[in-house]
Design a protein around this motif. Structure first.
Motif, PDB file in Angstrom:
ATOM      1  N   UNK A 124       0.826  -1.202   0.000  1.00  0.00           N
ATOM      2  CA  UNK A 124       0.000   0.000   0.000  1.00  0.00           C
ATOM      3  C   UNK A 124       0.862   1.255   0.000  1.00  0.00           C
ATOM      4  N   UNK A 125       1.953   1.240   0.738  1.00  0.00           N
ATOM      5  CA  UNK A 125       2.819   2.418   0.830  1.00  0.00           C
ATOM      6  C   UNK A 125       3.398   2.812  -0.521  1.00  0.00           C
ATOM      7  N   UNK A 126       3.448   1.866  -1.491  1.00  0.00           N
ATOM      8  CA  UNK A 126       3.991   2.184  -2.805  1.00  0.00           C
ATOM      9  C   UNK A 126       3.106   3.152  -3.583  1.00  0.00           C
ATOM     10  N   UNK A 129      -6.611   4.226  -9.630  1.00  0.00           N
ATOM     11  CA  UNK A 129      -6.009   3.084  -8.952  1.00  0.00           C
ATOM     12  C   UNK A 129      -6.193   3.203  -7.441  1.00  0.00           C
ATOM     13  N   UNK A 130      -5.975   4.401  -6.910  1.00  0.00           N
ATOM     14  CA  UNK A 130      -6.150   4.597  -5.470  1.00  0.00           C
ATOM     15  C   UNK A 130      -7.564   4.204  -5.049  1.00  0.00           C
ATOM     16  N   UNK A 131      -8.532   4.594  -5.834  1.00  0.00           N
ATOM     17  CA  UNK A 131      -9.926   4.269  -5.511  1.00  0.00           C
ATOM     18  C   UNK A 131     -10.149   2.767  -5.493  1.00  0.00           C
ATOM     19  N   UNK A 132      -9.566   2.048  -6.472  1.00  0.00           N
ATOM     20  CA  UNK A 132      -9.734   0.602  -6.534  1.00  0.00           C
ATOM     21  C   UNK A 132      -9.060  -0.087  -5.351  1.00  0.00           C
ATOM     22  N   UNK A 133      -7.891   0.393  -4.961  1.00  0.00           N
ATOM     23  CA  UNK A 133      -7.206  -0.181  -3.806  1.00  0.00           C
ATOM     24  C   UNK A 133      -8.018   0.063  -2.536  1.00  0.00           C
ATOM     25  N   UNK A 134      -8.578   1.270  -2.425  1.00  0.00           N
ATOM     26  CA  UNK A 134      -9.382   1.576  -1.247  1.00  0.00           C
ATOM     27  C   UNK A 134     -10.631   0.684  -1.196  1.00  0.00           C
ATOM     28  N   UNK A 135     -11.237   0.439  -2.351  1.00  0.00           N
ATOM     29  CA  UNK A 135     -12.423  -0.424  -2.375  1.00  0.00           C
ATOM     30  C   UNK A 135     -12.085  -1.820  -1.859  1.00  0.00           C
ATOM     31  N   UNK A 136     -10.915  -2.321  -2.238  1.00  0.00           N
ATOM     32  CA  UNK A 136     -10.519  -3.634  -1.717  1.00  0.00           C
ATOM     33  C   UNK A 136     -10.266  -3.560  -0.218  1.00  0.00           C
ATOM     34  N   UNK A 147      -2.313  -8.692   3.142  1.00  0.00           N
ATOM     35  CA  UNK A 147      -1.105  -8.537   3.953  1.00  0.00           C
ATOM     36  C   UNK A 147      -0.244  -7.370   3.453  1.00  0.00           C
ATOM     37  N   UNK A 148      -0.490  -6.922   2.233  1.00  0.00           N
ATOM     38  CA  UNK A 148       0.284  -5.807   1.697  1.00  0.00           C
ATOM     39  C   UNK A 148      -0.337  -4.446   2.007  1.00  0.00           C
ATOM     40  N   UNK A 149      -1.418  -4.447   2.767  1.00  0.00           N
ATOM     41  CA  UNK A 149      -1.956  -3.179   3.280  1.00  0.00           C
ATOM     42  C   UNK A 149      -1.143  -2.830   4.527  1.00  0.00           C
TER      43      UNK A 149
END
Length: 903
Positions: free
Chosen positions: A567-569, A578-585, A601-603
């Motif tokens: 996530x830090x990447x 992309x940020x929105x899609x990551x947040x949805x997950x 685990x990568x959050x």
């Protein structure tokens, strides 16, 4: 792009990829799913395919048997193991053997053998005593040349010339004549040839071979050891053809000397090969000659393999050629990262215009009867239908299978070394035809495995699986390869990765997806800060890439991103979709076991995750001049703990050292400590200088809410208030609009504070500050691997700043202020030109004989366009305000403005 501070001493001119710098290992950049080393004859291991060394090195030397040790073991009646024999011949001391000869052995192995061992093998032990005495001297003496520059003070100075020549020859002659056993006799002959070779008595070495070795009609290990020395002596006599032929014989008949004899052949031209081919009398010799030719010139392996097939379709060296060919294909079908094409416009357009792409025909794995029933009821009761839809996430199985970006897929020009022919041939069809016919002739299951693997690369998963299911073998290396390929076929042939299939992965293939550090190919490797090249890419890593690619094609960008990144990447490339899609997950309530253990685990280490997302969204709203929305996001980001730059270092000019970044409560951390100079204007153009040197404050006395230091919430609130004030008609409104324009320009790609709204810690140069050359919203084509090395942030809208400046200009009655605002508008207009220029590159081939003429024409065209379309405010400033004090000050601080005014 991560701002690692790395000192680059040299970059390889032969590499064509951006990542292939001096420290890069090309053999570390492919997965090796088809294990080359499963060939049965391990003596050919050095001749498998690799780039970083001349010979393949990914094996243990002990895998290649030494025929000399095997010969001695047979001589001693097989009463010693291979290891014991090697110890006796190569490692046991001369003193220990002398003690055995005296009848008082002290060595443990010799005690075990007993004194009777010497009595039974007297000649052999006496030979080993003599050989061990000679061995330290058995190297050729180095002769310094005029151009020699090596420092040799500490080098071992023992060589053959340090022995008394006449005494040594006399002793070896006597021992040769006294020996009764033919093999021992021939071994003394070998010592005579070797000693003469290393003392540069080349003629005597040739004669010694004829007199002492050849007459003994044995062609075992001692014979080829002596032949190797004879060839070396012939090389010294400039008898190149004779030397090559004898080295060729050693190559054919020796197991442990193949690599050295190949090097000694010096096959540097076609004439050398032709001479060997002319002398090749047997089918085996011809076959080996074709192998050497194919190995040395590997641009097109199939024709040479056809010749070898005609001679012996079951030969081991044909399997070596096949392994090399498959490895070459694998590097192009399964690189550890799929790079974009050099022709980025064509490459990037492919995903946006599906009607122009050529669909890849894929033979799909037939669904079972039960799977069809399940699919029917899913569709019947609200499941996703198989018909075409407008949603990327609801593509049919056929659409998913036929996507041209579904890996594995062939990547053209993926070679690591420069070649004149950059149009690499994808010879997979020819190799598949060759493999198919060879497996019918050969009894070795190797060819069936190779055929199945090629079908896997071609996405012919059903046929590949059928071939694997029919293979009957007890070879453990073959069984391991078959097992791995069955897993690959299962996963790669799956049309869509859904919750049910994720459950199947966790249940049936936990060894590939359980996240813990173990041996290669057993887990998804956790990345640490490895020195040098780190952990080699594994099967598990490949499967992770496959799943990342599948999620990407399915429209599940967040999951795709987190398969390869943390996530830090996101801090390095925070584009909004992309940020929105990551947040949805992140907010997905009922994650599957696979999603929880492998993806979630990568959050990781961003502190407060909600604040992290809110800060990114607030930044985007600020770049769009939506200050109210930005303010609402920044309110949620109060607990933001700072941009997570754990590995970041920056140069401190005062200490002369690179220092680790530490947020001390006063420096900018991504949210706090923004100076009011962000409302100012450039004193001069410099990103390297301090803000006090580069920036000049405006008059903020009318706006007490602009604090000396602000966090982003306070900055957004100040802009909200300025915008409200800016709706008026007075001088205060003029100033408010100018200050808003300043903030928007200063935080753009051209501004001193360009880092503020792109999650960066300072304005030092990096990929975030490049003008992007595509209109696409996502530059990634296959997945988000190596995300931090590909930067793409939504481009600035310079018209937003210009619009606020225009309001200020139209309202103002002060000519000095108008001049300043016009200059700011002209600076923002420059940004619009740079954006246009980045998307309209000349792309003229430097090898074009008319390159200079075409380049001059392009530059003139762009210059005319710049002056006609992107110099409107500079022109207005020059024509209407050149007599202002502001304009005169600008002439001294802006060299470009000075140049423009003098034209």
């Amino acid at each position: 792009m991560k701002k690692y501070i790395i000192s680059l001493s040299i970059a390889s001119l032969f590499y064509t990829k951006t990542e292939a710098c001096a420290w890069s290992d090309p053999d570390h950049d492919y997965f090796n799913l088809f294990t080359q080393s499963i060939i049965k004859d391990k003596s050919y291991l050095p001749f498998l395919h690799n780039y970083s060394d001349r010979f393949y090195t990914n094996y243990k030397p002990s895998q290649i048997p030494d025929e000399n040790i095997e010969s001695w073991r047979i001589f001693f009646g097989n009463q010693l193991s291979y290891t014991e024999t090697n110890y006796l011949v190569n490692k046991i001391s001369l003193n220990d053997l002398n003690e055995l000869k005296k009848g008082n052995p002290n060595n443990q192995l010799l005690k075990k053998l007993g004194t009777g061992f010497y009595a039974k093998y007297r000649e052999a032990i006496d030979y080993l005593i003599e050989a061990k005495y000679l061995e330290p001297y058995m190297r050729i003496n180095f002769v310094e040349g005029a151009d020699s520059f090596y420092y040799r003070e500490n080098e071992n100075d023992k060589n053959a010339t340090k022995l008394d020549y006449n005494k040594t020859i006399s002793a070896l002659n006597s021992l040769y004549n006294a020996a009764k056993n033919p093999e021992i006799k021939q071994r003394y002959g070998y010592q005579l040839v070797r000693f003469n070779h290393y003392t540069r008595n080349y003629d005597s070495a040739v004669e010694a071979f004829k007199k002492y070795v050849q007459p003994i009609k044995l062609k075992g290990a001692p014979y080829y050891m002596a032949l190797d020395q004879l060839a070396g002596a012939q090389r010294g006599l400039q008898l190149g053809n004779e030397a090559n032929w004898n080295f060729f014989q050693v190559f054919m008949n020796s197991k442990s000397r193949k690599e050295s004899s190949f090097v000694s052949m010096k096959l540097s031209d076609s004439a050398s090969f032709n001479n060997i081919m002319k002398r090749a009398g047997t089918s085996e010799e011809k076959n080996m000659a074709y192998f050497l030719l194919g190995y040395e010139d590997f641009t097109n392996p199939i024709p040479m393999m056809e010749k070898m097939y005609d001679i012996d379709p079951d030969s081991e060296i044909l399997k070596v050629m096949a392994a090399r060919s498959i490895n070459e294909l694998e590097r192009n079908y399964l690189p550890t990262y799929y790079y974009s094409s050099k022709d980025s416009s064509k490459n990037l357009d492919k995903k946006d215009n599906n009607s122009t792409t050529t669909k890849t025909e894929v033979k799909k794995k037939e669904l079972s009867f039960w799977q069809k029933i399940v699919l029917f009821f899913k569709n019947l009761f609200g499941g996703k239908k198989s018909e075409k839809t407008d949603s990327k996430s609801e593509q049919s199985n056929d659409e998913l299978f036929e996507n041209p970006d579904r890996i594995p897929t062939f990547v053209k020009n993926n070679s690591y070394y420069w070649s004149e022919d950059q149009n690499q041939k994808d010879f997979i069809d020819d190799l598949e035809k060759f493999t198919a016919k060879t497996k019918e002739k050969s009894k070795d299951e190797y060819w069936q495995i190779a055929d199945a693997y090629l079908k896997f690369l071609k996405k012919d998963y059903e046929d590949s699986s059928d071939i694997l299911a029919d293979i009957k073998t007890n070879n453990p290396e073959y069984l391991e390869e078959i097992k791995r390929m069955k897993v690959l076929n299962d996963i790669v042939s799956q049309p869509k990765i859904d919750a049910d299939y994720e459950g199947h992965l966790m249940k049936d293939y936990p060894e590939y997806f359980v996240a813990k550090k173990q041996k290669r190919d057993s887990v998804l490797i956790e990345y640490d800060n490895y020195d040098y090249f780190g952990e080699a890419p594994s099967t598990a890593e490949f499967l992770k890439d496959v799943l990342a690619n599948r999620y990407f094609l399915q429209g599940e960008d967040g999951k795709s991103f987190l398969m390869n990144n943390k996530l830090s990447d996101l801090q390095y490339n925070p584009n909004s979709s992309l940020v929105k899609s990551v947040e949805e997950f992140y907010r997905k309530p009922n994650k599957t076991q696979f999603e929880q253990q492998i993806i979630a685990k990568n959050l990781d280490n961003v502190g407060n995750i909600d604040a992290f997302f809110a800060d990114i969204y607030g930044d985007r709203a600020m770049r769009l001049a939506d200050f109210d929305k930005a303010k609402s996001y920044y309110q949620k980001a109060l607990k933001f703990s700072g941009i997570p730059r754990e590995n970041y270092e920056t140069y401190n000019s005062e200490t002369g050292k690179y220092e680790k970044l530490v947020y001390n409560g006063e420096n900018y951390d991504g949210y706090n400590n923004i100076p009011n100079l962000v409302f100012g204007h450039n004193n001069w153009e410099s990103f390297q200088g301090s803000d006090a040197e580069s920036m000049k404050a405006e008059d903020y006395t009318q706006f007490p809410f602009i604090k000396t230091k602000m966090n982003k919430l306070e900055l957004a609130d100040a802009l909200v208030q300025l915008r409200k004030i800016g709706t008026g008609k007075d001088a205060k409104a003029v100033q408010a609009n100018q200050l808003i324009g300043n903030v928007l320009y200063n935080t753009s790609i051209l501004g001193y504070y360009r880092q503020l709204f792109v999650m960066d810690v300072d304005n030092s140069n990096g990929g975030k500050y490049d003008f992007w050359a595509t209109e696409r919203q996502n530059p990634f084509q296959y997945y988000y691997k190596d995300f931090t090395n590909t930067t793409f942030i939504e481009p600035d809208n310079f018209d937003l700043a210009i619009n606020y400046y225009k309001k200020a200009f139209d309202l103002s009655t002060d000519r000095e202020q108008k001049a300043r605002v016009l200059f700011q508008m002209a600076s923002a207009e420059q940004g619009k030109y740079y954006q246009y220029e980045a998307k309209h590159q000349a792309n003229i081939d430097y090898s074009d004989p008319k390159w200079s003429e075409k380049n001059d024409s392009y530059e003139k065209q762009m210059g005319d366009l710049k002056n006609q379309k992107y110099r409107t405010y500079f022109t207005q400033l020059k024509s209407q305000f050149s007599n202002t004090e502001t304009a005169r000050e600008l002439l001294g601080s802006c060299s470009y403005f000075d140049y423009f005014m003098k034209r």
